[in-house]
Scaffold this motif. Sequence first.
Motif, PDB file in Angstrom:
ATOM      1  N   PRO A   1      58.904  64.213  49.273  1.00  0.00           N
ATOM      2  CA  PRO A   1      59.055  63.047  48.400  1.00  0.00           C
ATOM      3  C   PRO A   1      57.732  62.723  47.700  1.00  0.00           C
ATOM      4  O   PRO A   1      56.652  62.909  48.284  1.00  0.00           O
ATOM      5  N   PRO A   2      57.772  62.251  46.462  1.00  0.00           N
ATOM      6  CA  PRO A   2      56.537  61.891  45.742  1.00  0.00           C
ATOM      7  C   PRO A   2      55.684  60.877  46.509  1.00  0.00           C
ATOM      8  O   PRO A   2      54.447  60.916  46.431  1.00  0.00           O
ATOM      9  N   LEU A   3      56.336  59.980  47.269  1.00  0.00           N
ATOM     10  CA  LEU A   3      55.600  58.974  48.022  1.00  0.00           C
ATOM     11  C   LEU A   3      54.665  59.611  49.054  1.00  0.00           C
ATOM     12  O   LEU A   3      53.584  59.083  49.335  1.00  0.00           O
ATOM     13  N   VAL A   4      55.067  60.752  49.604  1.00  0.00           N
ATOM     14  CA  VAL A   4      54.228  61.437  50.594  1.00  0.00           C
ATOM     15  C   VAL A   4      52.910  61.869  49.969  1.00  0.00           C
ATOM     16  O   VAL A   4      51.839  61.753  50.582  1.00  0.00           O
ATOM     17  N   TRP A   5      52.968  62.357  48.730  1.00  0.00           N
ATOM     18  CA  TRP A   5      51.737  62.760  48.037  1.00  0.00           C
ATOM     19  C   TRP A   5      50.836  61.559  47.809  1.00  0.00           C
ATOM     20  O   TRP A   5      49.602  61.649  47.985  1.00  0.00           O
ATOM     21  N   VAL A   6      51.437  60.451  47.431  1.00  0.00           N
ATOM     22  CA  VAL A   6      50.651  59.236  47.194  1.00  0.00           C
ATOM     23  C   VAL A   6      49.982  58.777  48.489  1.00  0.00           C
ATOM     24  O   VAL A   6      48.784  58.474  48.519  1.00  0.00           O
ATOM     25  N   ILE A   7      50.758  58.743  49.570  1.00  0.00           N
ATOM     26  CA  ILE A   7      50.235  58.301  50.866  1.00  0.00           C
ATOM     27  C   ILE A   7      49.106  59.229  51.330  1.00  0.00           C
ATOM     28  O   ILE A   7      48.039  58.776  51.765  1.00  0.00           O
ATOM     29  N   GLY A   8      49.326  60.532  51.239  1.00  0.00           N
ATOM     30  CA  GLY A   8      48.360  61.493  51.746  1.00  0.00           C
ATOM     31  C   GLY A   8      47.044  61.496  50.985  1.00  0.00           C
ATOM     32  O   GLY A   8      45.963  61.414  51.579  1.00  0.00           O
ATOM     33  N   ILE A   9      47.136  61.566  49.671  1.00  0.00           N
ATOM     34  CA  ILE A   9      45.912  61.619  48.864  1.00  0.00           C
ATOM     35  C   ILE A   9      45.190  60.277  48.887  1.00  0.00           C
ATOM     36  O   ILE A   9      43.959  60.225  49.024  1.00  0.00           O
ATOM     37  N   ALA A  10      45.946  59.178  48.802  1.00  0.00           N
ATOM     38  CA  ALA A  10      45.324  57.856  48.871  1.00  0.00           C
ATOM     39  C   ALA A  10      44.697  57.621  50.233  1.00  0.00           C
ATOM     40  O   ALA A  10      43.647  56.977  50.342  1.00  0.00           O
TER      41      ALA A  10
ATOM     42  N   LEU B   1      43.442  59.991  52.560  1.00  0.00           N
ATOM     43  CA  LEU B   1      42.226  60.766  52.804  1.00  0.00           C
ATOM     44  C   LEU B   1      41.114  60.425  51.821  1.00  0.00           C
ATOM     45  O   LEU B   1      39.981  60.149  52.229  1.00  0.00           O
ATOM     46  N   PHE B   2      41.429  60.417  50.530  1.00  0.00           N
ATOM     47  CA  PHE B   2      40.380  60.105  49.557  1.00  0.00           C
ATOM     48  C   PHE B   2      40.032  58.622  49.578  1.00  0.00           C
ATOM     49  O   PHE B   2      38.858  58.246  49.540  1.00  0.00           O
ATOM     50  N   GLY B   3      41.061  57.765  49.663  1.00  0.00           N
ATOM     51  CA  GLY B   3      40.829  56.319  49.636  1.00  0.00           C
ATOM     52  C   GLY B   3      39.954  55.858  50.783  1.00  0.00           C
ATOM     53  O   GLY B   3      39.041  55.047  50.596  1.00  0.00           O
TER      54      GLY B   3
ATOM     55  N   ILE C   1      51.147  70.264  54.671  1.00  0.00           N
ATOM     56  CA  ILE C   1      50.941  69.488  53.455  1.00  0.00           C
ATOM     57  C   ILE C   1      49.534  68.890  53.410  1.00  0.00           C
ATOM     58  O   ILE C   1      48.984  68.621  52.327  1.00  0.00           O
ATOM     59  N   VAL C   2      48.923  68.714  54.592  1.00  0.00           N
ATOM     60  CA  VAL C   2      47.568  68.155  54.654  1.00  0.00           C
ATOM     61  C   VAL C   2      46.580  69.052  53.910  1.00  0.00           C
ATOM     62  O   VAL C   2      45.553  68.590  53.407  1.00  0.00           O
ATOM     63  N   THR C   3      46.889  70.345  53.813  1.00  0.00           N
ATOM     64  CA  THR C   3      46.037  71.277  53.058  1.00  0.00           C
ATOM     65  C   THR C   3      45.811  70.769  51.641  1.00  0.00           C
ATOM     66  O   THR C   3      44.683  70.744  51.139  1.00  0.00           O
ATOM     67  N   TRP C   4      46.880  70.326  50.991  1.00  0.00           N
ATOM     68  CA  TRP C   4      46.783  69.892  49.596  1.00  0.00           C
ATOM     69  C   TRP C   4      46.189  68.494  49.495  1.00  0.00           C
ATOM     70  O   TRP C   4      45.576  68.157  48.474  1.00  0.00           O
ATOM     71  N   PHE C   5      46.362  67.680  50.543  1.00  0.00           N
ATOM     72  CA  PHE C   5      45.675  66.383  50.557  1.00  0.00           C
ATOM     73  C   PHE C   5      44.160  66.604  50.581  1.00  0.00           C
ATOM     74  O   PHE C   5      43.404  65.909  49.893  1.00  0.00           O
ATOM     75  N   CYS C   6      43.732  67.576  51.385  1.00  0.00           N
ATOM     76  CA  CYS C   6      42.301  67.895  51.473  1.00  0.00           C
ATOM     77  C   CYS C   6      41.791  68.421  50.131  1.00  0.00           C
ATOM     78  O   CYS C   6      40.691  68.058  49.686  1.00  0.00           O
ATOM     79  N   ALA C   7      42.581  69.274  49.487  1.00  0.00           N
ATOM     80  CA  ALA C   7      42.174  69.846  48.197  1.00  0.00           C
ATOM     81  C   ALA C   7      42.010  68.751  47.149  1.00  0.00           C
ATOM     82  O   ALA C   7      41.018  68.719  46.400  1.00  0.00           O
ATOM     83  N   ALA C   8      42.978  67.827  47.098  1.00  0.00           N
ATOM     84  CA  ALA C   8      42.897  66.738  46.126  1.00  0.00           C
ATOM     85  C   ALA C   8      41.701  65.830  46.419  1.00  0.00           C
ATOM     86  O   ALA C   8      41.000  65.388  45.496  1.00  0.00           O
TER      87      ALA C   8
ATOM     88  N   SER D   1      31.514  65.049  50.890  1.00  0.00           N
ATOM     89  CA  SER D   1      32.971  64.970  51.001  1.00  0.00           C
ATOM     90  C   SER D   1      33.634  66.090  50.204  1.00  0.00           C
ATOM     91  O   SER D   1      34.585  66.721  50.675  1.00  0.00           O
ATOM     92  N   ALA D   2      33.119  66.362  48.994  1.00  0.00           N
ATOM     93  CA  ALA D   2      33.701  67.418  48.156  1.00  0.00           C
ATOM     94  C   ALA D   2      33.582  68.782  48.827  1.00  0.00           C
ATOM     95  O   ALA D   2      34.543  69.561  48.866  1.00  0.00           O
ATOM     96  N   ILE D   3      32.408  69.076  49.388  1.00  0.00           N
ATOM     97  CA  ILE D   3      32.186  70.380  50.010  1.00  0.00           C
ATOM     98  C   ILE D   3      33.008  70.518  51.291  1.00  0.00           C
ATOM     99  O   ILE D   3      33.688  71.537  51.511  1.00  0.00           O
ATOM    100  N   THR D   4      32.939  69.502  52.149  1.00  0.00           N
ATOM    101  CA  THR D   4      33.604  69.620  53.451  1.00  0.00           C
ATOM    102  C   THR D   4      35.118  69.616  53.329  1.00  0.00           C
ATOM    103  O   THR D   4      35.808  70.322  54.079  1.00  0.00           O
ATOM    104  N   PHE D   5      35.665  68.849  52.389  1.00  0.00           N
ATOM    105  CA  PHE D   5      37.118  68.871  52.211  1.00  0.00           C
ATOM    106  C   PHE D   5      37.577  70.179  51.571  1.00  0.00           C
ATOM    107  O   PHE D   5      38.717  70.606  51.783  1.00  0.00           O
ATOM    108  N   ALA D   6      36.701  70.818  50.800  1.00  0.00           N
ATOM    109  CA  ALA D   6      37.036  72.153  50.296  1.00  0.00           C
ATOM    110  C   ALA D   6      37.139  73.133  51.460  1.00  0.00           C
ATOM    111  O   ALA D   6      38.055  73.973  51.509  1.00  0.00           O
ATOM    112  N   ILE D   7      36.214  73.018  52.418  1.00  0.00           N
ATOM    113  CA  ILE D   7      36.276  73.859  53.620  1.00  0.00           C
ATOM    114  C   ILE D   7      37.530  73.505  54.420  1.00  0.00           C
ATOM    115  O   ILE D   7      38.228  74.388  54.945  1.00  0.00           O
ATOM    116  N   GLY D   8      37.822  72.200  54.531  1.00  0.00           N
ATOM    117  CA  GLY D   8      39.026  71.758  55.232  1.00  0.00           C
ATOM    118  C   GLY D   8      40.296  72.310  54.604  1.00  0.00           C
ATOM    119  O   GLY D   8      41.267  72.621  55.306  1.00  0.00           O
TER     120      GLY D   8
END
Length: 294
Positions: free
Chosen positions: A62-71, A73-75, A177-184, A34-41
């Motif tokens: 909005p801050p909520l968008v960051w919470v939704i996105g990272i939670a 993909l990673f969640g 914004i999905v770029t940064w969700f993938c990075a996180a 997951s770490a490698i492939t999301f870095a490529i993503g």
Amino acid sequence: MGRATLIGFSAVAMWALLALLTDASGAVPPFLMSAITFAIGTCVGLVARIFMPPPQQKVRIPPLVWVIGIAGLFGYHFFYFTALRNAPAVEASLIAYLWPLLIVVGSALMPGERLAWNHIAGALLGLAGTFLIVTRGGGLSFDANYAFGYAMAGVCALVWSAYSLLSRRFPEVPTTIVTWFCAATSVLSLACHLMLEETVLPANAGQWLAVLGLGLMPVGAAFYAWDIGVKRGNIQVLGAASYAAPLLSTLVLIVTGFAEPSWRILAACVLITGGAVLAAKSLLFGKRKVAARA
């Protein structure tokens, strides 16, 4: 809307390559993968920014968008891997694959959406087809000893359906914004790997190419396409059509010689295709009906 729905379904088509490429990637542990492939993503998103026109005006995220996105993909991946560690793969996968049905049903609660009988029926037909694929025509055996794993699979389904539905509430937020969700997600996955797993890297060039393919498509471009689909497409149709992923994945394995064709594949094809057409009834035949009345 139709174009965005098709773009969203292209994500489902890319997810169909997940099993083949994962199998070809060797013994890389899940969180490291997951770490490698999301870095490529993440790189996919950065490259896409070069070719995409800049936004006409700056959009406040909005801050909520960051919470939704990272939670989201990673969640999803965290709970999915946890479920597979604590329950049999067949049962855990089937429970986790309740997310398309949850999207279809949950869409009725979204502003401007209306849930019809054909959406529910189409999703249930897709679930039946998925059951045939995942169980390989056999039965399920739910053991109480695996209750924690089953619960994690259920949370996994809830997380991805919630991410998809809540993303629709913010159509003005650009897909970049999905770029940064993938990075996180990559960073958090690496942390989980260092705490929970032993490092095993791909053993040869072929395995590295499979990992690259995963990062470019199923764990890369697919998430950008999905974001467009759930924000601007027909989310009920997209949810029901998502049941095609395990079928397409199995067909890819058959074509490449990793699986054998059987009656259950044919039956699943009929159920999933019929369910998708039924769910998309208004999208496919609505204009024709209006024209006939005119």
